[in-house]
Design an enzyme around this catalytic site. Sequence first.
Site, PDB file in Angstrom:
ATOM      1  N   ARG A   1       0.883  -1.174   0.000  1.00  0.00           N
ATOM      2  CA  ARG A   1       0.000   0.000   0.000  1.00  0.00           C
ATOM      3  C   ARG A   1       0.913   1.213   0.000  1.00  0.00           C
ATOM      4  NH1 ARG A   1      -4.525   2.684  -1.204  1.00  0.00           N
ATOM      5  NH2 ARG A   1      -5.479   3.774   0.539  1.00  0.00           N
ATOM      6  N   GLY A   2       0.977   1.906  -1.123  1.00  0.00           N
ATOM      7  CA  GLY A   2       1.920   2.997  -1.302  1.00  0.00           C
ATOM      8  C   GLY A   2       1.880   4.048  -0.222  1.00  0.00           C
ATOM      9  N   GLU A   3       0.690   4.456   0.178  1.00  0.00           N
ATOM     10  CA  GLU A   3       0.563   5.508   1.189  1.00  0.00           C
ATOM     11  C   GLU A   3       1.169   5.102   2.523  1.00  0.00           C
ATOM     12  OE1 GLU A   3      -3.584   6.454   1.429  1.00  0.00           O
ATOM     13  OE2 GLU A   3      -3.712   6.836  -0.715  1.00  0.00           O
ATOM     14  N   ASP A   4       1.178   3.799   2.821  1.00  0.00           N
ATOM     15  CA  ASP A   4       1.692   3.305   4.100  1.00  0.00           C
ATOM     16  C   ASP A   4       3.201   3.094   4.088  1.00  0.00           C
ATOM     17  OD1 ASP A   4      -0.902   3.199   5.027  1.00  0.00           O
ATOM     18  OD2 ASP A   4      -1.048   1.014   4.997  1.00  0.00           O
ATOM     19  N   THR A   5       3.734   2.553   2.985  1.00  0.00           N
ATOM     20  CA  THR A   5       5.118   2.059   3.049  1.00  0.00           C
ATOM     21  C   THR A   5       6.033   2.482   1.907  1.00  0.00           C
ATOM     22  OG1 THR A   5       4.673  -0.015   1.878  1.00  0.00           O
ATOM     23  CG2 THR A   5       4.328  -0.015   4.278  1.00  0.00           C
ATOM     24  N   ARG A   6       5.522   3.159   0.889  1.00  0.00           N
ATOM     25  CA  ARG A   6       6.347   3.483  -0.282  1.00  0.00           C
ATOM     26  C   ARG A   6       7.618   4.240   0.087  1.00  0.00           C
ATOM     27  NH1 ARG A   6       5.017   3.523  -5.307  1.00  0.00           N
ATOM     28  NH2 ARG A   6       2.804   3.801  -4.943  1.00  0.00           N
TER      29      ARG A   6
ATOM     30  N   GLY B   1      -5.753   2.573 -11.807  1.00  0.00           N
ATOM     31  CA  GLY B   1      -7.052   2.519 -12.440  1.00  0.00           C
ATOM     32  C   GLY B   1      -8.023   1.751 -11.575  1.00  0.00           C
TER      33      GLY B   1
ATOM     34  N   GLU C   1      -4.734  -7.261  -6.315  1.00  0.00           N
ATOM     35  CA  GLU C   1      -3.365  -7.723  -6.543  1.00  0.00           C
ATOM     36  C   GLU C   1      -3.077  -8.954  -5.678  1.00  0.00           C
ATOM     37  OE1 GLU C   1       1.150  -5.848  -6.396  1.00  0.00           O
ATOM     38  OE2 GLU C   1      -0.557  -4.543  -5.998  1.00  0.00           O
TER      39      GLU C   1
END
Length: 155
Positions: free
Chosen positions: A18-23, A50, A84
């Site tokens: 989850r990009g917002e959490d761990t990117r 998308g 995913e």
Amino acid sequence: MASFSGNNKKYDVSVSFRGEDTRDNFTSHLYSALSRQNIQTFIDDQLNRGYEISESLVKAIKASAISVIIFSEDYASSRWCLDELAEILECKKLSFVLPVFYRVDPSDVRNQTGSFGDFSKLEERFEQNSEKLQTWRKGLREAAGLSGFHYRSIR
């Protein structure tokens, strides 16, 4: 280490997160460490977001020897992440799946409770699609039952 021996896949590792959490923290450090070891790693930061997961992401998952799933607090609030996850588990016969529980308890992932985020928002949005919800719930239970790493705090 150029590649895992005997691996005929395009990628050694694909990373689901989850990009917002761990990117900008855990995932970027993991990606850097793998890259330094010349481990071919797919990370979806170049893909366009998308409504459905893209065909290129599905191809990358299928072309990876190992899929690392980084479960974080808001992982289950993302339809993209859950789709995913379902695809990764569908391809599990073709690759090794390694869950990482980043500041969440594996039992909370398994049961969609505690600090694992708000799955109820997706339940509300997809109440008419119970099959999709059941697929996601089953995937979370299945992945949380796999042997993995529980990362609790920053050193």
